[in-house]
Design an enzyme around this catalytic site. Structure first.
Site, mmCIF file in Angstrom:
data_model
loop_
_atom_site.group_PDB
_atom_site.id
_atom_site.type_symbol
_atom_site.label_atom_id
_atom_site.label_comp_id
_atom_site.label_asym_id
_atom_site.label_seq_id
_atom_site.Cartn_x
_atom_site.Cartn_y
_atom_site.Cartn_z
ATOM 1 N N LYS A 186 -0.178 8.122 -6.107
ATOM 2 C CA LYS A 186 -1.130 7.380 -6.925
ATOM 3 C C LYS A 186 -1.916 8.312 -7.873
ATOM 4 O O LYS A 186 -1.831 9.536 -7.766
ATOM 5 C CB LYS A 186 -2.087 6.611 -6.021
ATOM 6 C CG LYS A 186 -1.404 5.511 -5.180
ATOM 7 C CD LYS A 186 -0.695 4.471 -6.036
ATOM 8 C CE LYS A 186 -0.499 3.137 -5.347
ATOM 9 N NZ LYS A 186 0.709 3.074 -4.475
HETATM 10 C C1 LIG Z 1 0.568 1.776 -3.414
HETATM 11 C C2 LIG Z 1 0.194 0.358 -3.499
HETATM 12 C C3 LIG Z 1 -0.411 -0.320 -2.423
HETATM 13 C C4 LIG Z 1 -0.520 0.262 -1.057
HETATM 14 O O1 LIG Z 1 -1.187 1.454 -0.950
HETATM 15 P P1 LIG Z 1 -0.864 2.467 0.266
HETATM 16 O O2 LIG Z 1 -2.024 3.389 0.189
HETATM 17 O O3 LIG Z 1 0.426 3.127 -0.034
HETATM 18 O O4 LIG Z 1 -0.875 1.665 1.517
HETATM 19 C C5 LIG Z 1 -0.827 -1.623 -2.622
HETATM 20 N N1 LIG Z 1 -0.630 -2.254 -3.786
HETATM 21 C C6 LIG Z 1 -0.028 -1.659 -4.830
HETATM 22 C C7 LIG Z 1 0.144 -2.413 -6.100
HETATM 23 C C8 LIG Z 1 0.428 -0.340 -4.714
HETATM 24 O O5 LIG Z 1 1.060 0.235 -5.744
#
Ligand SMILES: *Cc1c(COP(=O)(O)O)cnc(C)c1O
Length: 400
Positions: A186
């Protein structure tokens, strides 16, 4: 999504302060921690950055969605509307609570289509989760207005768009809650981690208690063991090392976005030579966090042909129509109702009856759009060589 690209000395320095105290837990250890509260500080800074009054750190973006849904009272018998173009986590969280995900179409913002959203609202709809995919806003003002008219709370899944905004207001501050992820890919990362934002102090108190087994965190002579609880909870606590990394990464977020915006502009320019190309629609292009560059071609055939040439030249784009993690018709385990539970829950009730059936062809508008969409991730550090490679690939693709 480049938090990892800029991971370095600042993160090390923050984390070392945690090593120096030896306290990994976000609560308690009053004297030993010598005033170091990294998770709490990360929450305060994150809330201030997003322009909200409260933020609750948790273990992941998926956990953040669950905490937000739980706090809004969502459970079995309820429907939650989200979009058919998102990461699986969004609907995993809904299903995990026994609620039923209902999928809306996307439009040329590549996010929730407000017109289709309104059609999918029923008396059972208890929450709406627009997802700000790939760095840029859903039509959040319209979505919040529709939701308010129906008295339904909005959770903004902002996992892919921290720092993005609409008319100067940060995403994650429009709905009842905003949720964020700091997983390894992210925009900012703590390895694993998440955040829930809100302007409602009562809602925040529920997040805070629920993610810590129900602990009410009220100071009392009995210490933590003597704390009260109002309801059952769970453990989604972030640890101090993650809080430390989050502080260092958050301090870099604006610089990340700035660099990406420059690189996105350069990439867009070299791609513009492809005949028939058009670009994603932005609700507010100034508020784009520029993590991705998404573009459309006039037909599905042309899109595949162009990407084949881009690939041949070492510059293939992401084609979400074929990606198994982000697009509704490719979620075969959802469509078939695959679960480990003997009872078939959450797809079947305790009596072997199917609770929900998904039609793979159920989102024709999204299929038409995603079939013509190609996407590049925008790096923070874009070398001239890489840009030249994309430019060369685009030139070849222009002949398709
Ligand atoms: C990455 C992501 C999540 C989940 O996040 P994690 O920290 O990996 O559990 C939820 N929604 C979207 C749109 C994502 O890209």
């Amino acid at each position: 999504m480049p938090g990892f690209e800029v991971f370095g000395e600042e993160e090390r320095k923050e984390a070392m302060q945690v090593f120096d105290t030896g306290v990994l837990f976000r609560y308690e250890f009053g004297e030993q921690r010598r005033g170091v509260y990294k998770v709490r500080e990360f929450e305060e800074r994150f809330a201030a950055y997003c322009g909200v009054s409260h933020a609750q750190a948790v273990t992941s973006g998926t956990a953040a969605l669950k905490v937000a849904l739980v706090a809004l009272g969502v459970g079995p018998g309820d429907e939650v509307i989200t979009q058919g173009f998102t990461f699986v986590a969004t609907w995993e969280a809904i299903l995990d609570l026994g609620a039923v995900p209902v999928f809306s179409e996307i439009d040329d913002t590549l996010n929730m289509d407000p017109v289709d959203l309104e059609k999918k609202i029923t008396p059972k709809t208890r929450a709406i989760i627009p997802v700000h995919m790939m760095g840029a806003a859903a039509r959040i003002l319209e979505i919040v207005e529709i939701a308010a008219r129906h008295g339904i709370p909005v959770i903004e899944d902002t996992a892919q768009s921290p720092g993005a905004s609409v008319h100067g207001r940060k995403l994650g501050s429009f709905g009842a809650c905003g949720t964020f992820s700091f997983d390894p890919v992210k925009t900012i990362t703590t390895g694993e981690g998440g955040m829930v934002t809100t302007n409602d102090p009562d809602l925040w108190r529920i997040f805070s208690e629920y993610q810590d087994h129900g602990h009410d965190h009220v100071q009392n002579p009995g210490g933590r063991g003597g704390e009260g609880r109002r309801f059952i909870g769970f453990n989604f606590r972030m640890m101090e090392l993650q809080g430390a990394l989050g502080l260092a990464q958050l301090a870099k977020l604006d610089a990340i976005i700035k660099e990406q915006a420059v690189n996105k502009g350069r990439m867009r320019e070299v791609l513009s030579s492809i005949p028939g190309i058009s670009f994603r629609t932005y609700v507010d292009v100034k508020g784009d966090s520029a993590t991705f560059l998404a573009f459309f071609l006039p037909s599905i055939e042309k899109t595949k042909a162009v990407n084949a040439v881009l690939r041949e030249h070492g510059a293939g784009a992401v084609y979400f129509a074929e990606n198994t993690w982000h697009y509704y018709p490719q979620w075969e385990h959802l469509l078939s109702g695959s679960t480990l539970a003997h009872s078939g829950w959450p797809f079947q009730d305790g009596h072997g009856r199917r609770r929900v059936i998904y039609d793979p062809q159920g989102l024709p508008q999204s299929a038409e759009i995603i079939g013509r969409t190609l996407v590049y991730q925008v790096p923070v550090k874009l070398s001239d060589e890489r840009l030249a490679q994309i430019a060369l690939a685009a030139k070849a693709a222009a002949l398709v």
